[in-house]
Scaffold this motif. Structure first.
Motif, PDB file in Angstrom:
ATOM      1  N   UNK A  23      38.067 -34.424   5.984  1.00  0.00           N
ATOM      2  CA  UNK A  23      37.850 -35.513   6.931  1.00  0.00           C
ATOM      3  C   UNK A  23      38.916 -35.501   8.037  1.00  0.00           C
ATOM      4  N   UNK A  24      38.470 -35.702   9.266  1.00  0.00           N
ATOM      5  CA  UNK A  24      39.378 -35.663  10.410  1.00  0.00           C
ATOM      6  C   UNK A  24      40.590 -36.584  10.252  1.00  0.00           C
ATOM      7  N   UNK A  25      40.432 -37.817   9.695  1.00  0.00           N
ATOM      8  CA  UNK A  25      41.606 -38.694   9.571  1.00  0.00           C
ATOM      9  C   UNK A  25      42.725 -38.120   8.704  1.00  0.00           C
ATOM     10  N   UNK A  26      42.401 -37.162   7.814  1.00  0.00           N
ATOM     11  CA  UNK A  26      43.461 -36.577   6.985  1.00  0.00           C
ATOM     12  C   UNK A  26      44.567 -36.004   7.848  1.00  0.00           C
ATOM     13  N   UNK A  27      44.199 -35.360   8.946  1.00  0.00           N
ATOM     14  CA  UNK A  27      45.202 -34.705   9.785  1.00  0.00           C
ATOM     15  C   UNK A  27      46.031 -35.725  10.554  1.00  0.00           C
ATOM     16  N   UNK A  28      45.418 -36.858  10.885  1.00  0.00           N
ATOM     17  CA  UNK A  28      46.183 -37.944  11.496  1.00  0.00           C
ATOM     18  C   UNK A  28      47.197 -38.509  10.503  1.00  0.00           C
ATOM     19  N   UNK A  77      47.553 -57.911   3.014  1.00  0.00           N
ATOM     20  CA  UNK A  77      47.550 -57.458   4.407  1.00  0.00           C
ATOM     21  C   UNK A  77      46.578 -56.311   4.690  1.00  0.00           C
ATOM     22  N   UNK A  78      46.190 -55.576   3.676  1.00  0.00           N
ATOM     23  CA  UNK A  78      45.441 -54.346   3.925  1.00  0.00           C
ATOM     24  C   UNK A  78      46.403 -53.197   4.205  1.00  0.00           C
ATOM     25  N   UNK A  79      45.907 -51.978   4.073  1.00  0.00           N
ATOM     26  CA  UNK A  79      46.783 -50.804   4.152  1.00  0.00           C
ATOM     27  C   UNK A  79      47.199 -50.477   5.586  1.00  0.00           C
ATOM     28  N   UNK A  80      46.272 -50.594   6.532  1.00  0.00           N
ATOM     29  CA  UNK A  80      46.608 -50.225   7.906  1.00  0.00           C
ATOM     30  C   UNK A  80      47.735 -51.101   8.451  1.00  0.00           C
ATOM     31  N   UNK A  81      47.587 -52.388   8.308  1.00  0.00           N
ATOM     32  CA  UNK A  81      48.601 -53.299   8.852  1.00  0.00           C
ATOM     33  C   UNK A  81      49.928 -53.176   8.110  1.00  0.00           C
ATOM     34  N   UNK A  82      49.874 -52.917   6.814  1.00  0.00           N
ATOM     35  CA  UNK A  82      51.117 -52.714   6.053  1.00  0.00           C
ATOM     36  C   UNK A  82      51.867 -51.496   6.561  1.00  0.00           C
ATOM     37  N   UNK A  83      51.137 -50.419   6.838  1.00  0.00           N
ATOM     38  CA  UNK A  83      51.764 -49.198   7.344  1.00  0.00           C
ATOM     39  C   UNK A  83      52.388 -49.439   8.710  1.00  0.00           C
ATOM     40  N   UNK A  84      51.664 -50.106   9.596  1.00  0.00           N
ATOM     41  CA  UNK A  84      52.180 -50.366  10.943  1.00  0.00           C
ATOM     42  C   UNK A  84      53.406 -51.274  10.899  1.00  0.00           C
ATOM     43  N   UNK A  97      47.556 -45.250  17.374  1.00  0.00           N
ATOM     44  CA  UNK A  97      46.478 -44.708  18.196  1.00  0.00           C
ATOM     45  C   UNK A  97      45.437 -43.945  17.370  1.00  0.00           C
ATOM     46  N   UNK A  98      45.831 -43.461  16.199  1.00  0.00           N
ATOM     47  CA  UNK A  98      44.906 -42.651  15.405  1.00  0.00           C
ATOM     48  C   UNK A  98      44.095 -43.417  14.386  1.00  0.00           C
ATOM     49  N   UNK A  99      44.464 -44.688  14.148  1.00  0.00           N
ATOM     50  CA  UNK A  99      43.826 -45.416  13.043  1.00  0.00           C
ATOM     51  C   UNK A  99      42.350 -45.707  13.283  1.00  0.00           C
ATOM     52  N   UNK A 110      40.202 -43.606  13.823  1.00  0.00           N
ATOM     53  CA  UNK A 110      39.470 -42.556  13.112  1.00  0.00           C
ATOM     54  C   UNK A 110      39.088 -42.989  11.699  1.00  0.00           C
ATOM     55  N   UNK A 111      39.804 -43.960  11.152  1.00  0.00           N
ATOM     56  CA  UNK A 111      39.583 -44.369   9.766  1.00  0.00           C
ATOM     57  C   UNK A 111      38.314 -45.197   9.594  1.00  0.00           C
ATOM     58  N   UNK A 112      37.761 -45.671  10.706  1.00  0.00           N
ATOM     59  CA  UNK A 112      36.494 -46.404  10.689  1.00  0.00           C
ATOM     60  C   UNK A 112      36.492 -47.562   9.687  1.00  0.00           C
ATOM     61  N   UNK A 113      37.567 -48.315   9.711  1.00  0.00           N
ATOM     62  CA  UNK A 113      37.633 -49.521   8.887  1.00  0.00           C
ATOM     63  C   UNK A 113      38.295 -49.337   7.546  1.00  0.00           C
ATOM     64  N   UNK A 114      38.488 -48.110   7.086  1.00  0.00           N
ATOM     65  CA  UNK A 114      39.152 -47.895   5.801  1.00  0.00           C
ATOM     66  C   UNK A 114      40.603 -48.385   5.889  1.00  0.00           C
ATOM     67  N   UNK A 115      40.990 -49.199   4.917  1.00  0.00           N
ATOM     68  CA  UNK A 115      42.350 -49.713   4.892  1.00  0.00           C
ATOM     69  C   UNK A 115      42.547 -50.996   5.664  1.00  0.00           C
ATOM     70  N   UNK A 116      41.487 -51.501   6.320  1.00  0.00           N
ATOM     71  CA  UNK A 116      41.602 -52.783   6.999  1.00  0.00           C
ATOM     72  C   UNK A 116      41.504 -53.904   5.966  1.00  0.00           C
ATOM     73  N   UNK A 117      42.015 -55.090   6.307  1.00  0.00           N
ATOM     74  CA  UNK A 117      41.923 -56.198   5.350  1.00  0.00           C
ATOM     75  C   UNK A 117      40.487 -56.660   5.196  1.00  0.00           C
TER      76      UNK A 117
END
Length: 527
Positions: free
Chosen positions: A24-29, A93-100, A212-214, A216-223
């Motif tokens: 999957x393309x997001x892996x490289x991000x 928080x979800x994964x994306x926001x925790x990472x940021x 900028x790359x998130x 690509x995740x198409x919602x995965x990891x969002x709250x």
């Protein structure tokens, strides 16, 4: 190959990602996000203890022991914070926001430690710890969410991601060491401030790369849909700010007191796991007991393995002959890249060996035993090269009684380098041998937990693994303080300390080999 994946029951379907090189393309991000985070984390690893001694103890050797203990406590709290960071991402928080948020906080901490004030420096370390707790466990979780559990590419995806970790760990000491000793300073007076600033910049790159790359995740990891508002981000941010003084306080307690705090947490966690194990029946009880036995040996492994950022740094600085012909001095920082280089080179070989062994493939406890023994052999090499420096100068009676065997395994002056120094290759090979031990033990740890922990408490089982590693890291700082002695490291204190490390590690490894059948029986067929 289609990127669509069928998720396990009860979870949202995994999007049909665009594929890049079969994944999957997001892996490289995520690969590059983790690369820059590890660049930042490992960039400061070699410099911390040297900076503490130079900046806050005027270069006096008496500062080595407290610097080692601060470093060990820092690593221990990094692992402890990961437990809370994973919970926040899961439940709040979800994964994306925790990472940021974690990346932003960690960046601030890296810039703070460049300020030459001891209190600000420790607050900076506390800030890095809180940021890393939100970032580190959750970026790895995101990789797993790109694949269905049954996707055969899942393991290779994690392997690619693991290469990002090691590439960042390999390149950052080389670049930061070059900046500190060749561009802005000298080998005699490195510009440690530039190390911290470069690492801070690396963390900012990681932050913006993911920002900028998130998409690509198409919602995965969002709250969840009912938690999309940004109010919880503010609450977690304020909570992290409130946690920083608490972490600072724990650092200020000292490694000895912190050890009791960590042990209390560990005992409580183990008690909870045991209670659940007994509740679920004899088989689950036995699995929990087997897991806790492995946790104990895991503590010992990391206690001695994590000398890289503490006593080995002082060893390289004072006792290793780093002078090459032509006047080139091998930078101290570059030793930190050897482990990552060895992992990249040896991981496929070790994996092939396990596959080739098939039915004779060692059990999980015996692989852990091998990890301990290889770690111990690295310390034996140090005993071999240090003994010719100590015994002729101070006499056999200078050795403790349990180390009288050392001259019998030492080839005398055959390993001589510059006067009072051990050869460059010896420390280089110590890192390589330790890496073999790490490959025997570390990759199977988390997998083991998922198989042995009670189903309802797998998260707590993971917490036990991280906490046992953190306890080992804190003990590594205490042990490194003993190796440095009261006035700074000498060949005698190094020989005594590393000889003790060899005996404990090899003894523990052999013990685990002996009790492996019992532990394997407790695991009820888990392999």
């Amino acid at each position: 190959m289609s990127g669509a994946a069928t998720s396990i029951q009860g979870q949202a379907p995994i999007p049909e990602f665009e594929q890049r090189l079969g994944h999957p393309k997001p892996l490289w991000m995520l690969f590059m996000t983790e690369f820059w985070e590890r660049f930042a984390f490992y960039g400061i690893r070699w410099a911390l203890v040297l900076y503490i001694v130079a900046q806050f103890y005027n270069g006096d050797g008496v500062g080595q022991a407290p610097a080692n203990r601060v470093y060990g406590a820092y690593l221990a709290l990094v692992y402890a914070a990961a437990i809370f960071g994973g919970y926040i991402a899961d439940r709040v928080l979800g994964y994306q926001r925790s990472i940021l948020l974690g990346a932003a906080i960690m960046s601030a901490g890296l810039f703070m430690i460049a300020i030459p004030n001891e209190q600000v420096f420790k607050f900076g370390l506390a800030t890095i710890i809180c940021g890393n707790g939100l970032f580190k466990p959750n970026i790895s979780t995101m990789v797993g969410k790109l694949y269905a559990v049954s996707d055969e590419r899942r393991d290779s995806g994690f392997t690619i991601f693991y290469m990002g970790i090691n590439l960042g760990g390999f390149l950052s000491p080389i670049l930061t060491g070059w900046l500190a000793e060749q561009v802005f300073g000298t080998s005699a007076m490195p510009a440690y401030k530039m190390v911290f600033l470069a690492s801070g910049v690396g963390m900012l790159i990681s932050l913006f790369w993911f920002w900028f790359g998130r998409r690509q995740l198409e919602g995965i990891g969002r709250p969840p849909a009912d938690s999309q508002g940004k109010q919880k981000v503010l609450y977690v941010f304020l909570g992290a700010l409130a946690a920083i003084p608490v972490v600072y306080f724990l650092l200020a307690l000292g490694a000895g007191t912190l050890q009791w705090v960590l042990l209390a947490m560990f005992v409580a966690l183990c008690g909870l796991l045991l209670f659940e194990g007994f509740r679920e029946g004899s088989a689950q009880r036995d699995k929990v007991i087997a897991m806790l036995i492995i946790f104990t040996f895991n503590i010992l492994f990391w206690m001695f393995f994590e000398q890289a950022g503490s006593s080995f740094t002082f060893l390289a600085d004072q006792i290793v002959d780093r002078q090459f012909s032509g006047g080139f001095v091998f930078p101290n920082a570059w030793f930190q890249s050897v482990n990552s280089l060895a992992i990249i080179a040896l991981a496929p070989i070790i994996a092939w060996i396990w596959v080739a062994m098939r039915n004779s493939n060692p059990s999980i406890p015996r692989k852990f035993g091998l990890g301990l023994i290889f770690n111990g052999l690295a310390f034996l090499l140090l005993v071999v090269v240090l003994t010719p420096l100590v015994v002729p100068a101070m006499g056999l009676e200078s050795l403790p009684s349990w180390l009288k065997w050392a001259p019998s395994v030492s080839p005398g002056s055959a390993f001589a380098a510059a006067p009072g120094k051990i050869p460059f290759w010896s420390l280089f090979m110590v890192y390589v041998i330790q890496s073999v031990g790490e490959l025997c033990l570390s990759p199977i740890g988390l997998s083991m937990v998922t198989k042995l922990a009670p189903v309802r408490l797998v998260g707590f089982g993971m917490g036990g693994w991280f906490l046992s590693t953190g306890i080992g890291n804190n003990l590594s700082g205490i042990f490194a303080g003993e190796v440095s002695g009261e006035k700074g490291m000498s060949t005698a204190t190094a020989l005594t300390g590393y000889g003790f490390g060899f005996m404990v590690l090899v003894g523990a490894g052999l013990l685990l080999f002996l009790i492996a059948p019992l532990v394997q029986k407790l695991m009820h067929g888990v392999k």
